[in-house]
Design a protein around this motif. Structure first.
Motif, PDB file in Angstrom:
ATOM      1  N   SER A 221      19.927  35.407   0.003  1.00  0.00           N
ATOM      2  CA  SER A 221      18.651  34.753   0.300  1.00  0.00           C
ATOM      3  C   SER A 221      18.455  34.636   1.811  1.00  0.00           C
ATOM      4  O   SER A 221      17.349  34.866   2.323  1.00  0.00           O
ATOM      5  CB  SER A 221      18.632  33.372  -0.362  1.00  0.00           C
ATOM      6  OG  SER A 221      17.442  32.691  -0.068  1.00  0.00           O
ATOM      7  N   ASP A 222      19.523  34.298   2.523  1.00  0.00           N
ATOM      8  CA  ASP A 222      19.436  34.199   3.985  1.00  0.00           C
ATOM      9  C   ASP A 222      19.199  35.566   4.630  1.00  0.00           C
ATOM     10  O   ASP A 222      18.513  35.669   5.648  1.00  0.00           O
ATOM     11  CB  ASP A 222      20.712  33.573   4.552  1.00  0.00           C
ATOM     12  CG  ASP A 222      20.710  32.053   4.415  1.00  0.00           C
ATOM     13  OD1 ASP A 222      19.628  31.452   4.473  1.00  0.00           O
ATOM     14  OD2 ASP A 222      21.803  31.469   4.260  1.00  0.00           O
ATOM     15  N   LEU A 223      19.753  36.616   4.054  1.00  0.00           N
ATOM     16  CA  LEU A 223      19.486  37.962   4.590  1.00  0.00           C
ATOM     17  C   LEU A 223      17.994  38.281   4.463  1.00  0.00           C
ATOM     18  O   LEU A 223      17.353  38.716   5.431  1.00  0.00           O
ATOM     19  CB  LEU A 223      20.300  39.031   3.844  1.00  0.00           C
ATOM     20  CG  LEU A 223      21.817  39.049   4.049  1.00  0.00           C
ATOM     21  CD1 LEU A 223      22.430  40.210   3.256  1.00  0.00           C
ATOM     22  CD2 LEU A 223      22.186  39.153   5.523  1.00  0.00           C
TER      23      LEU A 223
ATOM     24  N   ILE B 233      11.838  31.687   6.526  1.00  0.00           N
ATOM     25  CA  ILE B 233      13.017  30.884   6.190  1.00  0.00           C
ATOM     26  C   ILE B 233      13.119  30.889   4.676  1.00  0.00           C
ATOM     27  O   ILE B 233      12.094  31.053   3.990  1.00  0.00           O
ATOM     28  CB  ILE B 233      12.867  29.438   6.751  1.00  0.00           C
ATOM     29  CG1 ILE B 233      14.205  28.695   6.707  1.00  0.00           C
ATOM     30  CG2 ILE B 233      11.777  28.662   6.014  1.00  0.00           C
ATOM     31  CD1 ILE B 233      14.229  27.433   7.562  1.00  0.00           C
ATOM     32  N   ASP B 234      14.324  30.769   4.130  1.00  0.00           N
ATOM     33  CA  ASP B 234      14.414  30.615   2.684  1.00  0.00           C
ATOM     34  C   ASP B 234      14.397  29.127   2.358  1.00  0.00           C
ATOM     35  O   ASP B 234      14.900  28.306   3.125  1.00  0.00           O
ATOM     36  CB  ASP B 234      15.625  31.334   2.085  1.00  0.00           C
ATOM     37  CG  ASP B 234      16.954  30.815   2.598  1.00  0.00           C
ATOM     38  OD1 ASP B 234      17.025  30.435   3.784  1.00  0.00           O
ATOM     39  OD2 ASP B 234      17.914  30.768   1.815  1.00  0.00           O
ATOM     40  N   ILE B 235      13.757  28.778   1.242  1.00  0.00           N
ATOM     41  CA  ILE B 235      13.574  27.365   0.892  1.00  0.00           C
ATOM     42  C   ILE B 235      14.832  26.886   0.168  1.00  0.00           C
ATOM     43  O   ILE B 235      14.984  27.104  -1.029  1.00  0.00           O
ATOM     44  CB  ILE B 235      12.314  27.153   0.033  1.00  0.00           C
ATOM     45  CG1 ILE B 235      11.083  27.727   0.755  1.00  0.00           C
ATOM     46  CG2 ILE B 235      12.110  25.662  -0.263  1.00  0.00           C
ATOM     47  CD1 ILE B 235       9.822  27.720  -0.086  1.00  0.00           C
TER      48      ILE B 235
ATOM     49  N   THR C 135      12.633  35.644  12.718  1.00  0.00           N
ATOM     50  CA  THR C 135      13.319  34.438  13.188  1.00  0.00           C
ATOM     51  C   THR C 135      12.445  33.198  12.966  1.00  0.00           C
ATOM     52  O   THR C 135      11.232  33.295  12.808  1.00  0.00           O
ATOM     53  CB  THR C 135      13.641  34.557  14.688  1.00  0.00           C
ATOM     54  OG1 THR C 135      12.407  34.715  15.400  1.00  0.00           O
ATOM     55  CG2 THR C 135      14.537  35.754  14.964  1.00  0.00           C
ATOM     56  N   ARG C 136      13.077  32.035  13.008  1.00  0.00           N
ATOM     57  CA  ARG C 136      12.354  30.776  12.797  1.00  0.00           C
ATOM     58  C   ARG C 136      11.417  30.452  13.962  1.00  0.00           C
ATOM     59  O   ARG C 136      10.491  29.666  13.815  1.00  0.00           O
ATOM     60  CB  ARG C 136      13.357  29.628  12.643  1.00  0.00           C
ATOM     61  CG  ARG C 136      14.211  29.778  11.406  1.00  0.00           C
ATOM     62  CD  ARG C 136      15.232  28.664  11.286  1.00  0.00           C
ATOM     63  NE  ARG C 136      16.091  28.890  10.132  1.00  0.00           N
ATOM     64  CZ  ARG C 136      16.998  28.039   9.692  1.00  0.00           C
ATOM     65  NH1 ARG C 136      17.183  26.887  10.326  1.00  0.00           N
ATOM     66  NH2 ARG C 136      17.725  28.326   8.639  1.00  0.00           N
ATOM     67  N   SER C 137      11.678  31.047  15.098  1.00  0.00           N
ATOM     68  CA  SER C 137      10.920  30.684  16.306  1.00  0.00           C
ATOM     69  C   SER C 137       9.706  31.582  16.548  1.00  0.00           C
ATOM     70  O   SER C 137       9.070  31.492  17.589  1.00  0.00           O
ATOM     71  CB  SER C 137      11.852  30.749  17.520  1.00  0.00           C
ATOM     72  OG  SER C 137      12.377  32.057  17.654  1.00  0.00           O
TER      73      SER C 137
END
Ligand SMILES: [Mg+2]
Length: 319
Positions: free
Chosen positions: A70-72, A208-210, A143-145
């Motif tokens: 999931s993170d990938l 992002i994964d929830i 990315t999150r940013s």
């Protein structure tokens, strides 16, 4: 007794794709495509903290890998392979066979072969460590940013099911216990949209994964991106099985329910038709639920209940 643990390898020796050197040498070898970077993520699951001793081993094998792949997907990375560390009080052949079956089924479904690992005897309970590796084109990672003012906010799949399943297992909302059979797989066997996530590399902006709940995870994006988000509550994709349940159950499940392992991502409005086509190609449901804007925090519009009283864990964090 060492032989007993060496035998464990039997349960985890599966074919690997051409070009990959798997179990059997000092290291595994994985090819990385030119122009790509390696994406690496790891997760540790401890008996008594992340799962109970009587947890179904097949579901545990599935979930131990699911949370990593999931993170990938949330980075826009395509899986290359994974390694597994297992620490067990004893080498229980039946437990291992089931754990390996759950792990392998998902590894094959998402194309993330097991290429190595290690086993030891543990002093106290089961410890599972999975590291997953993937590749993402240089400068295309989600990315999150990377969220931008004016981006659409999208969510894959549906929300709420895993959280209500957990509450039913914990003895809450007994009048709805009949839903448990339907909801339980969402909690125990989440299917993260990994390949769809990889297809968004270079197209979407932030993702992002929830895992900890929509508000909390989207909160990581707005904080890292120095922006704010408006979420339109009526647009949130409610799991159909939750239709008709009281808002006091559904609202916290949608906004703060964790263990979802679907994606929340942002993308420019110009990318809408491309995103919808990719979702169709990957058989993934996508829903636009709001908009990124300048400012700070997350604003939820038109929620049935005031947010201060809905029991949203962590909401104060974004106030
Ligand atoms: Mg994550």
């Amino acid at each position: 007794m060492a032989g007993e643990f060496e035998l464990i390898g039997r349960h985890f020796t599966w074919p690997v794709p051409a070009g990959v050197l798997g179990v059997g040498d000092d290291c595994a070898l994985l090819p990385v495509s030119p122009g790509h970077r390696l994406a690496v993520t790891t997760d540790l699951l401890i008996e008594g903290r992340h799962f109970f001793a009587d947890a179904d081993p097949e579901s545990l094998g599935h979930k131990a890998l699911a949370v990593n792949v999931s993170d990938l997907g949330a980075m826009g990375a395509r899986p290359l392979g994974c390694v597994l560390g297992l620490s067990l009080p004893q080498a229980d052949d039946i437990w291992l066979e089931k754990f390996a079956r759950g792990f392998r089924a998902l590894a094959e479904a998402v194309g993330c072969p097991l290429v190595g690992g290690d086993t030891t005897r543990s002093v106290n309970g089961v410890v599972i460590s999975v590291t997953a590796m993937g590749e993402v084109p240089i400068d295309a990672a989600l990315t999150r940013s990377a969220a931008q003012d004016g981006d659409d906010i999208w969510v894959t799949g549906t929300l709420g099911g895993a959280h209500v399943a957990l509450q039913l297992l914990q003895g809450h909302h007994g009048e709805h216990l009949g839903l448990l059979e339907t909801l339980r797989p969402l909690l125990e066997r989440p299917l993260p949209p990994v390949r769809f996530g990889a297809s968004l590399a270079g197209l979407a902006h932030a993702a992002i994964d929830i895992s900890d709940g929509l508000l909390q995870d989207l909160g990581h994006i707005v904080k890292a991106s120095n922006c704010a988000a408006d979420i339109e509550y009526p647009l949130l994709p409610v799991l159909p099985a939750l239709d008709g349940l009281d808002a006091s159950i559904v609202q916290p499940a949608l906004l703060s329910g964790g263990d979802v392992y679907q994606l929340c991502f942002t993308a420019a409005p110009v990318a809408r038709s491309r995103i919808e086509a990719l979702a169709c190609e990957h058989s993934v449901r996508v829903t636009r639920v709001g908009r990124i804007r300048t400012g700070v925090g997350i604003n939820v519009l038109a929620s049935p209940l005031p947010l201060s009283s809905d029991g949203c864990a962590g909401f104060d964090h974004f106030a």
